[in-house]
Design a protein around this motif. Structure first.
Motif, PDB file in Angstrom:
ATOM      1  N   GLN A 296      -5.956 -14.051 -21.562  1.00  0.00           N
ATOM      2  CA  GLN A 296      -4.784 -13.246 -21.212  1.00  0.00           C
ATOM      3  C   GLN A 296      -5.133 -11.777 -21.027  1.00  0.00           C
ATOM      4  OE1 GLN A 296      -2.176 -14.222 -24.496  1.00  0.00           O
ATOM      5  NE2 GLN A 296      -1.316 -15.969 -23.412  1.00  0.00           N
ATOM      6  N   ARG A 297      -6.343 -11.394 -21.381  1.00  0.00           N
ATOM      7  CA  ARG A 297      -6.822 -10.020 -21.241  1.00  0.00           C
ATOM      8  C   ARG A 297      -5.890  -9.026 -21.939  1.00  0.00           C
ATOM      9  NH1 ARG A 297      -9.981  -9.339 -15.451  1.00  0.00           N
ATOM     10  NH2 ARG A 297     -11.185 -11.260 -15.651  1.00  0.00           N
ATOM     11  N   THR A 298      -5.659  -9.305 -23.209  1.00  0.00           N
ATOM     12  CA  THR A 298      -4.803  -8.435 -23.999  1.00  0.00           C
ATOM     13  C   THR A 298      -5.156  -8.613 -25.466  1.00  0.00           C
ATOM     14  OG1 THR A 298      -2.512  -7.691 -24.246  1.00  0.00           O
ATOM     15  CG2 THR A 298      -2.895 -10.068 -24.382  1.00  0.00           C
ATOM     16  N   GLY A 299      -4.595  -7.771 -26.315  1.00  0.00           N
ATOM     17  CA  GLY A 299      -4.886  -7.879 -27.731  1.00  0.00           C
ATOM     18  C   GLY A 299      -4.080  -6.895 -28.551  1.00  0.00           C
ATOM     19  N   VAL A 300      -4.356  -6.918 -29.860  1.00  0.00           N
ATOM     20  CA  VAL A 300      -3.625  -6.100 -30.820  1.00  0.00           C
ATOM     21  C   VAL A 300      -4.602  -5.482 -31.808  1.00  0.00           C
ATOM     22  CG1 VAL A 300      -1.946  -6.131 -32.713  1.00  0.00           C
ATOM     23  CG2 VAL A 300      -1.508  -7.441 -30.635  1.00  0.00           C
TER      24      VAL A 300
ATOM     25  N   VAL B   5       5.054   1.079 -37.540  1.00  0.00           N
ATOM     26  CA  VAL B   5       5.373   1.718 -36.269  1.00  0.00           C
ATOM     27  C   VAL B   5       4.366   1.258 -35.222  1.00  0.00           C
ATOM     28  CG1 VAL B   5       6.410   3.722 -37.397  1.00  0.00           C
ATOM     29  CG2 VAL B   5       3.996   3.782 -36.764  1.00  0.00           C
ATOM     30  N   GLN B   6       4.736   1.409 -33.948  1.00  0.00           N
ATOM     31  CA  GLN B   6       3.880   0.834 -32.908  1.00  0.00           C
ATOM     32  C   GLN B   6       3.977   1.597 -31.601  1.00  0.00           C
ATOM     33  OE1 GLN B   6       4.525  -3.337 -32.127  1.00  0.00           O
ATOM     34  NE2 GLN B   6       3.072  -3.402 -30.435  1.00  0.00           N
ATOM     35  N   ALA B   7       2.877   1.548 -30.858  1.00  0.00           N
ATOM     36  CA  ALA B   7       2.843   1.946 -29.451  1.00  0.00           C
ATOM     37  C   ALA B   7       2.105   0.864 -28.671  1.00  0.00           C
ATOM     38  CB  ALA B   7       2.143   3.292 -29.282  1.00  0.00           C
ATOM     39  N   SER B   8       2.557   0.603 -27.456  1.00  0.00           N
ATOM     40  CA  SER B   8       1.934  -0.407 -26.603  1.00  0.00           C
ATOM     41  C   SER B   8       1.512   0.211 -25.273  1.00  0.00           C
ATOM     42  CB  SER B   8       2.905  -1.564 -26.327  1.00  0.00           C
ATOM     43  OG  SER B   8       3.180  -2.284 -27.497  1.00  0.00           O
ATOM     44  N   LEU B   9       0.549  -0.415 -24.651  1.00  0.00           N
ATOM     45  CA  LEU B   9       0.081   0.020 -23.338  1.00  0.00           C
ATOM     46  C   LEU B   9       0.372  -1.053 -22.298  1.00  0.00           C
ATOM     47  CD1 LEU B   9      -2.757  -1.699 -22.731  1.00  0.00           C
ATOM     48  CD2 LEU B   9      -3.642  -0.114 -24.436  1.00  0.00           C
ATOM     49  N   PHE B  10       0.328  -0.654 -21.042  1.00  0.00           N
ATOM     50  CA  PHE B  10       0.630  -1.562 -19.934  1.00  0.00           C
ATOM     51  C   PHE B  10      -0.652  -2.215 -19.426  1.00  0.00           C
ATOM     52  CE2 PHE B  10       1.408  -2.811 -15.590  1.00  0.00           C
ATOM     53  CZ  PHE B  10       2.705  -3.298 -15.602  1.00  0.00           C
ATOM     54  N   ASP B  11      -0.799  -3.526 -19.674  1.00  0.00           N
ATOM     55  CA  ASP B  11      -1.960  -4.267 -19.161  1.00  0.00           C
ATOM     56  C   ASP B  11      -1.515  -5.583 -18.510  1.00  0.00           C
ATOM     57  OD1 ASP B  11      -1.195  -5.742 -21.349  1.00  0.00           O
ATOM     58  OD2 ASP B  11      -3.122  -5.635 -22.395  1.00  0.00           O
ATOM     59  N   LEU B  12      -0.327  -5.576 -17.913  1.00  0.00           N
ATOM     60  CA  LEU B  12       0.276  -6.817 -17.428  1.00  0.00           C
ATOM     61  C   LEU B  12      -0.242  -7.289 -16.076  1.00  0.00           C
ATOM     62  CD1 LEU B  12       3.993  -6.227 -18.487  1.00  0.00           C
ATOM     63  CD2 LEU B  12       2.222  -7.546 -19.676  1.00  0.00           C
ATOM     64  N   VAL B  13      -0.931  -6.439 -15.339  1.00  0.00           N
ATOM     65  CA  VAL B  13      -1.438  -6.840 -14.020  1.00  0.00           C
ATOM     66  C   VAL B  13      -2.931  -6.551 -13.917  1.00  0.00           C
ATOM     67  CG1 VAL B  13       0.741  -6.714 -12.768  1.00  0.00           C
ATOM     68  CG2 VAL B  13      -0.591  -4.639 -13.086  1.00  0.00           C
ATOM     69  N   ASN B  14      -3.661  -6.914 -14.966  1.00  0.00           N
ATOM     70  CA  ASN B  14      -5.097  -6.649 -15.007  1.00  0.00           C
ATOM     71  C   ASN B  14      -5.930  -7.890 -14.732  1.00  0.00           C
ATOM     72  OD1 ASN B  14      -4.717  -8.116 -17.324  1.00  0.00           O
ATOM     73  ND2 ASN B  14      -5.448  -6.546 -18.725  1.00  0.00           N
ATOM     74  N   GLY B  15      -5.295  -8.943 -14.190  1.00  0.00           N
ATOM     75  CA  GLY B  15      -6.032 -10.151 -13.843  1.00  0.00           C
ATOM     76  C   GLY B  15      -5.944 -11.252 -14.866  1.00  0.00           C
TER      77      GLY B  15
ATOM     78  N   LEU C 297     -15.155  -9.051 -19.037  1.00  0.00           N
ATOM     79  CA  LEU C 297     -14.310 -10.155 -19.470  1.00  0.00           C
ATOM     80  C   LEU C 297     -14.593 -11.379 -18.609  1.00  0.00           C
ATOM     81  CD1 LEU C 297     -10.910  -8.313 -19.981  1.00  0.00           C
ATOM     82  CD2 LEU C 297     -12.276  -9.422 -21.755  1.00  0.00           C
ATOM     83  N   PRO C 298     -14.308 -12.584 -19.135  1.00  0.00           N
ATOM     84  CA  PRO C 298     -14.505 -13.786 -18.316  1.00  0.00           C
ATOM     85  C   PRO C 298     -13.544 -13.806 -17.141  1.00  0.00           C
ATOM     86  CG  PRO C 298     -13.353 -14.314 -20.362  1.00  0.00           C
ATOM     87  CD  PRO C 298     -13.822 -12.895 -20.495  1.00  0.00           C
ATOM     88  N   GLY C 299     -13.938 -14.499 -16.086  1.00  0.00           N
ATOM     89  CA  GLY C 299     -13.083 -14.597 -14.912  1.00  0.00           C
ATOM     90  C   GLY C 299     -13.384 -13.523 -13.896  1.00  0.00           C
ATOM     91  N   GLU C 300     -12.498 -13.397 -12.937  1.00  0.00           N
ATOM     92  CA  GLU C 300     -12.700 -12.453 -11.847  1.00  0.00           C
ATOM     93  C   GLU C 300     -12.654 -11.014 -12.358  1.00  0.00           C
ATOM     94  OE1 GLU C 300     -10.658 -11.247  -7.548  1.00  0.00           O
ATOM     95  OE2 GLU C 300      -9.996 -13.003  -8.680  1.00  0.00           O
TER      96      GLU C 300
END
Length: 345
Positions: free
Chosen positions: A26-30, A110-120, A322-325
């Motif tokens: 999914q190319r994401t994490g915490v 508390v939390q902050a998130s980043l945008f990684d929704l269209v990274n393949g 990362l694996p994949g394209e």
């Protein structure tokens, strides 16, 4: 600042543990940053598109005096579910404590998130996002000492222009003996490197060869200074934590975060754009005395700017494929051998 303590990581500040969990498909994490004791904290949120949770309680006028954890994640606002997982893990630990109020204690996260929704990556996760479970696993994995940098935790799917981003950290000891350290996740709209070359905007602050030892170019060209944007999408964010063992008030923790934002602007060019969600949490673990003078306090703030810039460069420098394209190359893929101090322009 002449000393670099222990591991050159945010865990060099006593009382801080870090856990990283990622899903490579999914190319994401915490990333979960946990505190042994509730920490004084505030924040600075200068990006135009932040994804935040519970940040209002960090303002100095609010009654919450300490927090239990900070969460950094991918996933944009979907990623804010990660707080639920971290909070669940903390609640389980509190259930084992022999205190009469344990049933009503609410872990403050508390939390902050980043945008990684269209990274393949594969983001077809079904009805609910995976971030609550990733948050739980990150809290479970948190420990002191060494942890991985680059393509790990919240930095797994991070990108910059024109390279992969990642998770970075750096620390220092001020002349008065306070430890100051940063953990940053670099997913910026802007660039961490100068022009088309390998040099980092953070180069003036580098300690040793922590991100290649290339130094700063002898001159900057017009091309180096022009605006560069990510291919086909512009959303980004640089998020992180600046921490010290010095005993601070909430107002001072906010000032610490503001000076760390100066480090964001020194490590990323340009920073704080409308499409960015740049957010920095300032933390005091209170393991060392309060600054005894304005000079000592200024030393801490001066260190905050520099370690933040260094952490940003380390996050990009340590990124791995990362694996994949491929979506963007890593720094090491593009500049695989040390370039020396030659000017790229």
């Amino acid at each position: 600042m002449t000393l670099r303590p222990l591991n050159n990581l945010i865990t060099d500040v006593p009382g801080i543990h870090v856990g990283n969990v990622q899903n490579l498909d999914q190319r994401t994490g915490v990333t979960a940053i946990l505190f042994d004791q509730p920490a004084i904290a505030s924040g600075s949120f200068l990006g135009g598109a932040p994804a935040l949770r519970e940040n209002a309680l960090l303002e100095p006028e609010m009654i919450v005096s300490g927090i239990d954890a900070i969460v950094l994640s991918g996933g944009s606002t979907y990623g804010l579910d990660a707080t639920s997982g971290v909070q669940a893990w903390l609640r389980e630990q509190a259930a084992h404590l022999p205190t009469p109020e344990k049933q009503v204690r609410v872990p403050i996260v508390v939390q902050a998130s980043l945008f990684d929704l269209v990274n393949g990556g594969d983001k077809d996760w079904g009805r609910y996002s995976p971030y609550a479970e990733l948050g739980y696993q990150a809290a479970q994995a948190a420990q002191g000492g060494q942890f991985a940098l680059g393509t790990t935790g919240a930095g797994t799917g991070a990108t910059t222009t024109p390279l992969r981003g990642g998770l970075g950290s750096a620390s220092t000891i001020t002349p008065s003996g306070h430890t100051v350290a940063a953990l940053m996740v670099v997913n910026a709209v802007g660039t961490a490197t100068i022009g088309d070359g390998p040099h980092f905007w953070s180069a003036p602050f580098e300690q040793g060869d922590e991100f290649g030892g290339l130094g700063f170019p002898s001159r900057l060209t017009e091309s180096d200074l022009r605006l560069r944007m990510k291919p086909n999408y512009v959303a980004g964010t640089t998020i992180g934590v600046i921490a010290t063992d010095a005993t601070l008030t909430k107002a001072e923790a906010k000032r610490l975060a503001i000076l760390a934002q100066d480090g964001v602007a020194r490590g990323v060019f340009p920073a704080h754009l409308p499409q960015d969600g740049d957010a920095v949490f300032g933390v005091s673990t209170g393991r060392a005395p309060a600054p005894a003078s304005v000079e000592i306090w200024t030393e801490i703030l001066h260190a905050a700017t520099q370690v933040t810039a260094r952490a940003i460069a380390r996050g990009v420098y340590e990124a791995s494929p990362l694996p994949g394209e491929p979506f963007l190359p890593t720094w090491k893929e593009r500049f695989s051998t040390k370039q020396g101090n030659a000017d790229h322009g």
